[in-house]
Scaffold this motif. Structure first.
Motif, PDB file in Angstrom:
ATOM      1  N   ALA A  92     -49.733   5.473   0.498  1.00 30.01           N
ATOM      2  CA  ALA A  92     -49.916   5.296  -0.942  1.00 30.01           C
ATOM      3  C   ALA A  92     -51.414   5.170  -1.247  1.00 30.01           C
ATOM      4  CB  ALA A  92     -49.165   4.059  -1.425  1.00 30.01           C
ATOM      5  N   LYS A  93     -51.736   5.284  -2.494  1.00 25.72           N
ATOM      6  CA  LYS A  93     -53.142   5.237  -2.888  1.00 25.72           C
ATOM      7  C   LYS A  93     -53.755   3.869  -2.623  1.00 25.72           C
ATOM      8  CE  LYS A  93     -56.218   6.500  -6.714  1.00 25.72           C
ATOM      9  NZ  LYS A  93     -56.311   7.014  -8.101  1.00 25.72           N
ATOM     10  N   ASP A  94     -52.936   2.791  -2.675  1.00 27.29           N
ATOM     11  CA  ASP A  94     -53.469   1.446  -2.460  1.00 27.29           C
ATOM     12  C   ASP A  94     -53.620   1.095  -0.979  1.00 27.29           C
ATOM     13  OD1 ASP A  94     -50.872   1.090  -1.599  1.00 27.29           O
ATOM     14  OD2 ASP A  94     -50.320  -0.345  -3.154  1.00 27.29           O
ATOM     15  N   GLY A  95     -53.316   2.050  -0.095  1.00 33.64           N
ATOM     16  CA  GLY A  95     -53.490   1.818   1.340  1.00 33.64           C
ATOM     17  C   GLY A  95     -52.212   1.451   2.068  1.00 33.64           C
ATOM     18  N   SER A  96     -51.154   1.143   1.349  1.00 29.98           N
ATOM     19  CA  SER A  96     -49.891   0.789   1.991  1.00 29.98           C
ATOM     20  C   SER A  96     -49.111   2.041   2.369  1.00 29.98           C
ATOM     21  CB  SER A  96     -49.050  -0.082   1.054  1.00 29.98           C
ATOM     22  OG  SER A  96     -48.715   0.637  -0.126  1.00 29.98           O
ATOM     23  N   TYR A  97     -48.110   1.870   3.224  1.00 30.01           N
ATOM     24  CA  TYR A  97     -47.249   2.976   3.600  1.00 30.01           C
ATOM     25  C   TYR A  97     -45.849   2.728   3.027  1.00 30.01           C
ATOM     26  CZ  TYR A  97     -50.440   5.399   6.725  1.00 30.01           C
ATOM     27  OH  TYR A  97     -51.493   6.134   7.230  1.00 30.01           O
ATOM     28  N   HIS A  98     -45.241   3.789   2.508  1.00 32.00           N
ATOM     29  CA  HIS A  98     -43.898   3.728   1.967  1.00 32.00           C
ATOM     30  C   HIS A  98     -43.002   4.649   2.784  1.00 32.00           C
ATOM     31  CE1 HIS A  98     -44.787   1.819  -2.118  1.00 32.00           C
ATOM     32  NE2 HIS A  98     -45.956   1.872  -1.481  1.00 32.00           N
ATOM     33  N   CYS A  99     -41.776   4.190   3.042  1.00 32.60           N
ATOM     34  CA  CYS A  99     -40.828   5.044   3.746  1.00 32.60           C
ATOM     35  C   CYS A  99     -40.115   5.919   2.717  1.00 32.60           C
ATOM     36  CB  CYS A  99     -39.819   4.195   4.521  1.00 32.60           C
ATOM     37  SG  CYS A  99     -38.704   5.191   5.536  1.00 32.60           S
ATOM     38  N   LEU A 100     -40.188   7.235   2.907  1.00 29.65           N
ATOM     39  CA  LEU A 100     -39.596   8.175   1.966  1.00 29.65           C
ATOM     40  C   LEU A 100     -38.408   8.889   2.612  1.00 29.65           C
ATOM     41  CD1 LEU A 100     -42.743   9.849   0.328  1.00 29.65           C
ATOM     42  CD2 LEU A 100     -41.564   7.733  -0.310  1.00 29.65           C
ATOM     43  N   ASP A 101     -37.386   9.047   1.816  1.00 27.96           N
ATOM     44  CA  ASP A 101     -36.194   9.790   2.232  1.00 27.96           C
ATOM     45  C   ASP A 101     -36.277  11.175   1.584  1.00 27.96           C
ATOM     46  OD1 ASP A 101     -33.757  10.338   3.336  1.00 27.96           O
ATOM     47  OD2 ASP A 101     -32.608   9.393   1.728  1.00 27.96           O
ATOM     48  N   TRP A 102     -36.385  12.221   2.413  1.00 24.85           N
ATOM     49  CA  TRP A 102     -36.673  13.574   1.927  1.00 24.85           C
ATOM     50  C   TRP A 102     -35.442  14.472   1.986  1.00 24.85           C
ATOM     51  CZ3 TRP A 102     -41.383  15.424   0.102  1.00 24.85           C
ATOM     52  CH2 TRP A 102     -42.498  14.612   0.311  1.00 24.85           C
ATOM     53  N   ASN A 103     -35.385  15.390   1.002  1.00 25.05           N
ATOM     54  CA  ASN A 103     -34.487  16.541   1.072  1.00 25.05           C
ATOM     55  C   ASN A 103     -35.305  17.751   0.640  1.00 25.05           C
ATOM     56  OD1 ASN A 103     -32.502  18.413  -0.798  1.00 25.05           O
ATOM     57  ND2 ASN A 103     -31.565  17.774   1.134  1.00 25.05           N
ATOM     58  N   ALA A 114     -38.785  20.148  -2.838  1.00 25.79           N
ATOM     59  CA  ALA A 114     -38.448  18.897  -2.143  1.00 25.79           C
ATOM     60  C   ALA A 114     -38.247  17.748  -3.118  1.00 25.79           C
ATOM     61  CB  ALA A 114     -39.543  18.539  -1.141  1.00 25.79           C
ATOM     62  N   ARG A 115     -37.401  16.849  -2.704  1.00 28.79           N
ATOM     63  CA  ARG A 115     -37.173  15.595  -3.425  1.00 28.79           C
ATOM     64  C   ARG A 115     -37.413  14.446  -2.450  1.00 28.79           C
ATOM     65  NH1 ARG A 115     -34.026  11.843  -2.648  1.00 28.79           N
ATOM     66  NH2 ARG A 115     -32.848  13.094  -1.138  1.00 28.79           N
ATOM     67  N   ALA A 116     -38.129  13.416  -2.893  1.00 36.62           N
ATOM     68  CA  ALA A 116     -38.397  12.254  -2.047  1.00 36.62           C
ATOM     69  C   ALA A 116     -38.038  10.985  -2.813  1.00 36.62           C
ATOM     70  CB  ALA A 116     -39.865  12.211  -1.621  1.00 36.62           C
ATOM     71  N   SER A 117     -37.367  10.044  -2.124  1.00 35.20           N
ATOM     72  CA  SER A 117     -37.024   8.745  -2.711  1.00 35.20           C
ATOM     73  C   SER A 117     -37.660   7.651  -1.876  1.00 35.20           C
ATOM     74  CB  SER A 117     -35.507   8.547  -2.744  1.00 35.20           C
ATOM     75  OG  SER A 117     -34.880   9.522  -3.551  1.00 35.20           O
ATOM     76  N   ASP A 118     -38.218   6.667  -2.554  1.00 35.31           N
ATOM     77  CA  ASP A 118     -38.838   5.536  -1.860  1.00 35.31           C
ATOM     78  C   ASP A 118     -37.742   4.564  -1.430  1.00 35.31           C
ATOM     79  OD1 ASP A 118     -40.264   3.380  -0.950  1.00 35.31           O
ATOM     80  OD2 ASP A 118     -41.739   3.418  -2.567  1.00 35.31           O
ATOM     81  N   VAL A 119     -37.495   4.482  -0.132  1.00 36.85           N
ATOM     82  CA  VAL A 119     -36.431   3.610   0.395  1.00 36.85           C
ATOM     83  C   VAL A 119     -37.028   2.445   1.184  1.00 36.85           C
ATOM     84  CG1 VAL A 119     -34.682   5.427   0.429  1.00 36.85           C
ATOM     85  CG2 VAL A 119     -36.191   5.125   2.419  1.00 36.85           C
ATOM     86  N   THR A 120     -38.284   2.134   0.914  1.00 43.78           N
ATOM     87  CA  THR A 120     -38.963   1.074   1.663  1.00 43.78           C
ATOM     88  C   THR A 120     -38.234  -0.257   1.539  1.00 43.78           C
ATOM     89  OG1 THR A 120     -41.070   2.181   1.221  1.00 43.78           O
ATOM     90  CG2 THR A 120     -41.173  -0.087   2.032  1.00 43.78           C
ATOM     91  N   GLU A 121     -37.905  -0.642   0.299  1.00 47.09           N
ATOM     92  CA  GLU A 121     -37.265  -1.939   0.088  1.00 47.09           C
ATOM     93  C   GLU A 121     -35.868  -1.974   0.687  1.00 47.09           C
ATOM     94  OE1 GLU A 121     -38.545  -4.718  -0.992  1.00 47.09           O
ATOM     95  OE2 GLU A 121     -40.465  -3.674  -1.109  1.00 47.09           O
ATOM     96  N   GLN A 122     -35.131  -0.852   0.550  1.00 47.28           N
ATOM     97  CA  GLN A 122     -33.786  -0.825   1.129  1.00 47.28           C
ATOM     98  C   GLN A 122     -33.826  -1.008   2.637  1.00 47.28           C
ATOM     99  OE1 GLN A 122     -35.039   1.129  -1.275  1.00 47.28           O
ATOM    100  NE2 GLN A 122     -33.449   2.419  -2.200  1.00 47.28           N
ATOM    101  N   LEU A 123     -34.776  -0.318   3.288  1.00 54.62           N
ATOM    102  CA  LEU A 123     -34.894  -0.441   4.740  1.00 54.62           C
ATOM    103  C   LEU A 123     -35.352  -1.838   5.137  1.00 54.62           C
ATOM    104  CD1 LEU A 123     -36.500   2.988   5.693  1.00 54.62           C
ATOM    105  CD2 LEU A 123     -34.129   2.279   5.956  1.00 54.62           C
ATOM    106  N   ARG A 124     -36.275  -2.400   4.328  1.00 54.07           N
ATOM    107  CA  ARG A 124     -36.734  -3.754   4.627  1.00 54.07           C
ATOM    108  C   ARG A 124     -35.582  -4.753   4.485  1.00 54.07           C
ATOM    109  NH1 ARG A 124     -40.756  -3.963   1.355  1.00 54.07           N
ATOM    110  NH2 ARG A 124     -42.335  -3.374   2.881  1.00 54.07           N
ATOM    111  N   SER A 125     -34.782  -4.586   3.422  1.00 58.01           N
ATOM    112  CA  SER A 125     -33.641  -5.479   3.227  1.00 58.01           C
ATOM    113  C   SER A 125     -32.621  -5.326   4.355  1.00 58.01           C
ATOM    114  CB  SER A 125     -32.967  -5.180   1.882  1.00 58.01           C
ATOM    115  OG  SER A 125     -33.851  -5.426   0.804  1.00 58.01           O
ATOM    116  N   ALA A 126     -32.384  -4.073   4.765  1.00 60.78           N
ATOM    117  CA  ALA A 126     -31.449  -3.840   5.862  1.00 60.78           C
ATOM    118  C   ALA A 126     -31.956  -4.461   7.156  1.00 60.78           C
ATOM    119  CB  ALA A 126     -31.222  -2.341   6.044  1.00 60.78           C
ATOM    120  N   GLN A 127     -33.275  -4.359   7.382  1.00 55.77           N
ATOM    121  CA  GLN A 127     -33.865  -4.952   8.582  1.00 55.77           C
ATOM    122  C   GLN A 127     -33.743  -6.474   8.545  1.00 55.77           C
ATOM    123  OE1 GLN A 127     -37.996  -4.008   9.112  1.00 55.77           O
ATOM    124  NE2 GLN A 127     -38.052  -4.667  11.234  1.00 55.77           N
ATOM    125  N   GLN A 128     -34.001  -7.061   7.379  1.00 55.16           N
ATOM    126  CA  GLN A 128     -33.864  -8.505   7.248  1.00 55.16           C
ATOM    127  C   GLN A 128     -32.421  -8.942   7.447  1.00 55.16           C
ATOM    128  OE1 GLN A 128     -35.491  -9.191   3.346  1.00 55.16           O
ATOM    129  NE2 GLN A 128     -37.606  -9.294   4.062  1.00 55.16           N
TER     130      GLN A 128
END
Length: 380
Positions: A92-103, A114-128
């Motif tokens: 991302a522009k602020d220096g962070s990395y986001h996990c994207l789900d691509w088709n 292409a279509r990309a969805s930001d699934v960072t929070e979902q993956l983080r919640s699943a990991q937690q």
């Protein structure tokens, strides 16, 4: 007139609106993987403007560890011209990395849509959630080990105490028989206290051994007839029943899948409790059963002294007594044994005041059979 199969004239505008308003990050790449068109969602999720992305190669955004994987997916897309689904981390522009789900899909023109969805929070919640589940499993295993160790300790301690206690009780009884007439009244009273204390300790140790053995042994599940088991438990209390003139009324009772010995012990303690805590001239106990929500609900209701709803949960604790030991005999383990027996069979148990006075103890057991019942009857 439009040719067959042609889209309405407003379709391009609709497609443009969809591209602009979509909450997903939509984009188009050229054959080399460079951005040639992006929608405003890229600014919302990654902070880049359209100007900053156009002409940029996708690899410039992809996390270094994910670039090989992304290149493999791109080659697959070019080989079979079908859509590909994959995930990677993008900068991302602020220096962070986001996990994207691509088709992504390859068009005949060579461009990639292409279509990309930001699934960072979902993956983080699943990991937690996975971490929480792992911690819960660890604590459950630790608690199970602790309970097993405690059960083993209680069993061994009670078993080892029983032998010296028998010696104390035996010699105390010998003293009582041999010297009752030769000692003064105070000595007789002291010896009587020793005998009574030793007997109470014997009963306590026997009950503790019984409770510990339930914790150690797995139930031997069999098809049992609840009416038959109830009759056997009632027969085991025959002397008390004859002394008190008690009456047991049994409604239709089902066949259950349970350990016969455990079921007999469960009914024995419940019936004994009802007889013990009854000050009526004639104790009357009623046992009923009903099927609800895939389980059998059984209840034992008496006309005894009743129970205060504030203490309904306490009575199932080990050594819990609501009355002084000189008022009602017992060690306070009986209902704790009942609770453990029911829980080992996958049910639950509770106590409540009965209508018109007395106490009702109810418990559930899973119904693992089709509804089969024995005739109603009265045991006296």
């Amino acid at each position: 007139m439009q040719p067959p199969g042609a889209l309405p004239h407003e379709a391009p505008d609709a497609a443009a609106d969809f591209f602009e308003l979509s909450r997903d990050m939509l984009c188009v790449f050229d054959a080399h993987g460079r951005f040639i068109s992006v929608n405003p969602a890229w600014t919302q999720f990654l902070g880049y403007t359209e100007t900053e992305l156009l002409g940029k190669h996708l690899h410039e955004l992809v996390h270094p560890e994910d670039r090989d994987k992304t290149s493999i997916e791109a080659r697959r897309l070019s080989l079979d011209a079908r859509s590909q689904d994959f995930q990677n981390r993008c900068h991302a522009k602020d220096g962070s990395y986001h996990c994207l789900d691509w088709n992504a899909r390859l068009a005949d023109s060579g461009m990639i849509y292409a279509r990309a969805s930001d699934v960072t929070e979902q993956l983080r919640s699943a990991q937690q959630l996975r971490a929480m589940n792992a911690e819960l499993q660890r604590r459950a295993a630790e608690l199970e080990r602790s309970n097993a160790d405690l059960s083993q300790f209680a069993y061994v301690a009670a078993h080892d105490l029983s032998e010296p206690l028998r010696t104390v009780a035996s010699f105390a009884q010998l003293l009582e028989r041999r010297y009752r007439s030769e000692l003064d009244e105070r000595a007789d009273r002291y010896i009587s206290h020793i005998v009574c204390g030793a007997e109470r300790m014997r009963v306590l140790i026997d009950d503790l051994l019984e409770y510990s053995s339930i914790l150690k042994e797995e139930p031997d599940l069999q098809i049992i007839d609840a009416g038959t088991i109830l009759g056997e438990a009632w027969a085991s209390l025959r002397l008390t029943v004859l002394e008190r003139g008690g009456e047991l009324t049994a409604a239709e009772l089902p066949q259950l899948v349970a350990d016969p010995g455990h079921a007999r012990l469960l009914f024995h303690h419940l019936l004994s409790n009802s007889l013990k805590f009854c000050e009526q001239a004639k104790p009357v106990i009623e046992v009923r059963a009903a099927r609800e929500s895939g389980a059998w609900l059984l209840s034992v209701t008496d006309n005894g002294i009743g129970i205060d709803v504030r203490h309904a949960d306490r009575v199932f604790g080990v050594f819990e007594r609501l009355h002084a030991s000189d008022a009602y005999e017992g060690t306070g383990i009986g209902l704790a044994v009942c609770k453990r027996l029911v829980e080992r069979h996958g049910g639950k148990i509770w106590a409540e005041p009965a209508e018109g006075g007395g106490t009702r103890v109810s418990f559930t057991l899973p119904d693992l059979l089709e509804a089969r019942r024995t005739p109603a009857g009265v045991l006296k």
